[in-house]
Design an enzyme around this catalytic site. Structure first.
Site, PDB file in Angstrom:
ATOM      1  N   LYS B  45      41.041  44.165  53.954  1.00  0.00           N
ATOM      2  CA  LYS B  45      40.937  42.768  54.413  1.00  0.00           C
ATOM      3  C   LYS B  45      42.320  42.123  54.501  1.00  0.00           C
ATOM      4  CE  LYS B  45      37.913  38.796  53.443  1.00  0.00           C
ATOM      5  NZ  LYS B  45      36.995  38.236  52.433  1.00  0.00           N
ATOM      6  N   ARG B 291      37.311  36.615  21.435  1.00  0.00           N
ATOM      7  CA  ARG B 291      37.689  36.097  22.748  1.00  0.00           C
ATOM      8  C   ARG B 291      36.551  35.350  23.454  1.00  0.00           C
ATOM      9  NH1 ARG B 291      37.885  40.535  27.295  1.00  0.00           N
ATOM     10  NH2 ARG B 291      35.682  40.199  26.945  1.00  0.00           N
ATOM     11  N   GLU B 379      34.884  47.210  41.220  1.00  0.00           N
ATOM     12  CA  GLU B 379      34.201  45.982  40.814  1.00  0.00           C
ATOM     13  C   GLU B 379      32.938  45.706  41.621  1.00  0.00           C
ATOM     14  OE1 GLU B 379      36.952  42.695  40.198  1.00  0.00           O
ATOM     15  OE2 GLU B 379      35.293  41.312  39.894  1.00  0.00           O
TER      16      GLU B 379
END
Lengths: 248, 573
Positions: B45, B291, B379
């Protein structure tokens, strides 16, 4: 517990306070009929990339420019600001700056507005055989040990993000398509120094030949503009030495 | 105004790879290694090797230390993931990572930091039971992706630069026939015919939120493309937020990541009135709390109106001292200075930043899906991380599964030339994609995108409940309807507004899926917190939420997790 600071709320408000006026921005456009002068509302903090986004969102949605990561890792938002190649995401618009002239990188064909075709840059990168040619195809590779003499030269100049700033700043690279240019030569230097690589001789031949290190005039603009603080001019000097006496 | 008929350019290859980050580049190299001479196309992209988030990776987790092994790495991944992981995927990650690091070093030429004795400098990363972070300073992603991109020159695939994927193409038997794409520069559609496709477009769930670390071009294109092709998405309710996103007001640098290490090194977190608010959430551990608890506390404070006026809390690193900050966190000090703040002497506004979409397409350990010839990696895929992601496992996932998917895609494409795309597929998609350019008037994408991010932050962020999620679903449906009438001015070539419209279409789809999955999970686990179901419920909810598309909207199902290697009650190894 740290005692709450009385001035804290005021300081936080001040930082989010009213923007300090406007800035006059001139942007190079491909379409001669397109608007090129913009008065952009300031805010704080503000980087050059914010100026471009503000123009695209609030003035002219057709303005074309490129960016990706915002943290100086992708090297795709490189433009010239008042003539100097910079990363738009890393260049702060200071409060006292009244105007900015933003242009595409020099030495590369413009695709549209601020977007350039990196083809000529990548062609030269390709010419130095930019990938590792492992010494031994099998077994444990030669390890790049930090104390080894080659590592010093490598570590100083490893983190190139191929943003093209040095290429655009180099008068020779823009003028002569045969010149490999600073970024490709820096990549070549690292691979020549890397003891895991088996193509050093061939690569030294390329960088020592036509369009190689002898085309560099040693002005050092490349090192001057590198947003990562690398020193392609030093890499070129190293290659000049290594051509006569290889480092390994 | 009606558009002239659009010609479609054709490209013929064996394997088409969508994306040029860690997963896409590794897929290309491994496809070429599995089948020398295979015809490859890599669609990017943006610029090849300089788009997406792999380049920002700080470190790579691999069990390479003398006291470490893949079993330990695997157990860390599964425990952090609240046992919702696909354990076979987590095992593939942990067991392949050391070999991939060696390949990156000796085959691809990466230079990782080593100690004086020559051994790899394995650094600690929060959440890891052993030091296993392979790194090159703080620019590990630049080194890995830079060298992978260099290696691409060796195999010389066809590079389609500034080309975004639109839809998967399938033949009449339903098998992969390629991908329909759009050349952004020229504004023309490109039909890439391929016997196998690897989707590695980098997710994009994080970009649904106003403060996000994600790179510019991520907009859920790969997820949306797979979903529209009928694939199932899993774990979409889990979005990893980190507490230390820089809050820089309207600037585009808002969301860039500082380091959790600064907090762990002794920084304080203050609310808008200067109070250390962790005292209200975890008085024993304060800022050194886990966290995910800290980021949730930040969100809670901001949501309750106790943050700064521009929806941030304040990082006070002064207790660490300038010398220590400059020594240990030079990059972070520099990064903060770009936003006009001096970390050593000033308070720095920070906000929870959406970092990674944990969920994604259901895959097998080789990236295979239920559509023959279609592979997904990185991902865009789901299942590796379960309910919470750990730093250092992102670039590991991309490279491990990119390698696996690339090799398998090459095998699948060999001797299996692409069929003809089913009738009307290309024409229908082209008509839909070009429609905003032909409308005389309508809303602009940017306004709708901003509203979407606001809805996601308010109702589907770090703390959720049923009424909020319902209202988010309603809002997204309304925004989707408005988006159907978007009009953008200008020509098709290099038209940023049009690209935003195409991004938005995918973002709305993915947002709807996140909200549907979050509504289904009636418990609290990992990054998914329900105030109306505040406890983790292993009795009922060792299940994964799976969403697939239908003409009536998302269909949500839950399925039991297969605890194939490690059970929740197992003692630490």
């Amino acid at each position: 517990m740290v005692a709450p600071e009385p001035a804290l709320a005021a300081r936080v408000r001040a930082s989010a306070g009213p923007p300090p006026g406007t800035i006059e921005v001139t942007v190079a456009r491909s379409d001669p009929a397109a608007q090129r002068d913009f008065r952009v509302e300031r805010f704080r903090p503000m980087v050059v990339l914010d100026l471009l986004i503000a123009i695209q969102r609030e003035h002219d949605p057709s303005l074309a420019f490129r960016y990706s990561c915002r943290v100086a890792a992708c090297g795709t938002c490189t433009v010239r600001v008042d003539g100097r190649p910079v990363l738009a995401c890393q260049t702060i618009v200071d409060d006292d700056r009244r105007a900015a002239r933003i242009e595409p990188l020099g030495g590369l064909p413009v695709v549209r507005d601020l977007i350039v075709d990196l083809g000529p840059f990548l062609d030269r990168w390709r010419r130095v055989t930019p990938f590792l040619v492992p010494v031994g195809a099998d077994g444990e590779p030669g390890r790049a040990v930090p104390t080894a003499p080659d590592r010093g030269a490598i570590d100083e100049d490893l983190d190139c993000i191929t943003c093209g700033a040095c290429f655009a700043a180099c008068g020779m690279a823009a003028a002569d398509a045969s010149f490999l240019g600073p970024a490709a030569l820096l990549r070549a230097m690292i691979l020549v120094a890397d003891r895991r690589d088996g193509a050093a001789d061939a690569r030294l031949g390329v960088v020592g030949g036509d369009g190689g290190v002898d085309f560099c005039h040693g002005i050092g603009a490349c090192s001057e503009v590198c947003p990562k603080g690398l020193d392609p001019a030093r890499a070129i000097r190293r290659l000049r030495r290594w051509r006569l006496r290889p480092p390994r | 105004m009606s558009l002239p008929p659009v010609d479609v350019e054709a490209v013929d290859v064996d394997v088409a790879i969508i994306g040029s980050g860690g997963a896409g580049l590794m897929a290309a190299l491994h496809a070429a290694a599995a089948a020398p001479g295979i015809r490859l196309a890599i669609l990017s992209k943006g610029i090849v090797g300089r788009s997406g988030c792999s380049i920002m990776a700080q470190g790579y987790n691999a069990a390479l230390g003398p006291d470490d092994d893949p079993e330990r790495h695997f157990a860390d991944v599964v425990r952090a993931g609240g046992f919702l992981n696909d354990q076979e995927l987590a095992w593939a990650l942990a067991s392949d990572a050391p070999g991939v690091v060696r390949e990156l070093e000796s085959g691809v030429g990466c230079l990782f930091d080593r100690r004086a004795d020559g051994s790899l400098d394995l650094a600690p990363f929060p959440g890891q039971s052993r030091d296993r972070k392979v790194h090159r300073g703080h620019l590990t992603g630049v080194e890995i992706i830079g060298r992978l991109r260099d290696a691409l020159f060796r195999i010389a695939p066809r590079e389609l630069v500034d080309v975004r994927a639109l839809e998967l193409l399938r033949d009449d038997a339903g098998e992969t026939a390629g991908v329909l794409a759009l050349d952004i520069r020229r504004g023309i559609p490109v039909a890439v015919r391929a016997g196998a496709v690897v989707v590695a477009a980098g997710g994009g769930t994080a970009s649904l939120y106003p403060v996000a670390t994600a790179s510019h071009e991520k907009s859920g294109d790969g997820l949306a493309l797979c979903y529209r092709a009928g694939l199932e998405l899993r774990d979409m309710e889990f979005v990893q937020f980190l507490s230390v996103g820089l809050a820089a007001g309207r600037s585009i640098v808002t969301g860039v990541l500082l380091e959790e290490g600064v907090r762990m090194a002794g920084a304080h977190l203050l609310d808008g009135s200067g109070e250390r608010f962790m005292a209200r959430h975890d008085p024993a551990r304060m800022e050194r709390a886990p966290r995910d608890d800290v980021v949730r506390a930040c969100y809670t404070e901001i949501h309750a109106g106790r943050g700064t006026p521009d929806r941030a809390v304040l990082l006070d690193a002064r207790p660490i001292g300038r010398a220590e900050l400059e020594r240990r966190f030079a990059d972070i000090v520099a990064r903060t200075r770009k936003a006009g703040r001096d970390l050593a002497s000033e308070l720095v506004p920070i906000a929870p930043a959406a970092h990674i979409g944990i969920g994604g397409v259901v895959i097998d350990p080789d990236g295979g899906t239920s559509i023959p010839g279609l592979f997904v990696a990185g991902e865009d895929a789901g299942g590796v991380h379960g309910a919470s992601w750990q730093g250092g496992n992102g670039i590991a996932e991309s490279t491990v599964f990119g390698a696996r998917a690339g090799a398998r895609a090459a095998e699948s494409a060999l001797g299996h030339p692409p069929g003809r795309p089913g009738a009307g597929q290309i024409a229908d998609a082209v008509r839909r994609v070009y429609a905003p350019l032909g409308r005389p008037a309508g809303p602009r994408p940017l306004a709708i995108a901003r509203e979407l991010r606001e809805v996601m932050w308010q109702e589907a962020g770090l703390v959720r409940d049923e009424p909020g999620l319902r209202s988010a679903a309603t809002a997204i449906a309304a925004l989707t309807e408005r988006a159907d009438s978007i009009a953008v001015p200008g020509p098709p070539a290099s038209n940023p507004s049009w690209q935003e419209a195409l991004d938005l279409r995918n973002q709305l789809l993915v947002a709807g899926i996140v909200v549907a999955a979050a509504g289904a999970r009636r418990e609290t686990r990992g990054m998914h917190v329900r105030t109306d179901h505040p406890a983790r419920d292993d009795g009922r909810w060792l299940r994964t939420v799976v969403v697939r598309g239908s003409p009536d909207g998302p269909v949500v199902e839950t399925r039991p997790v297969v605890l194939s290697r490690l059970r929740p009650e197992a003692p630490a190894p």
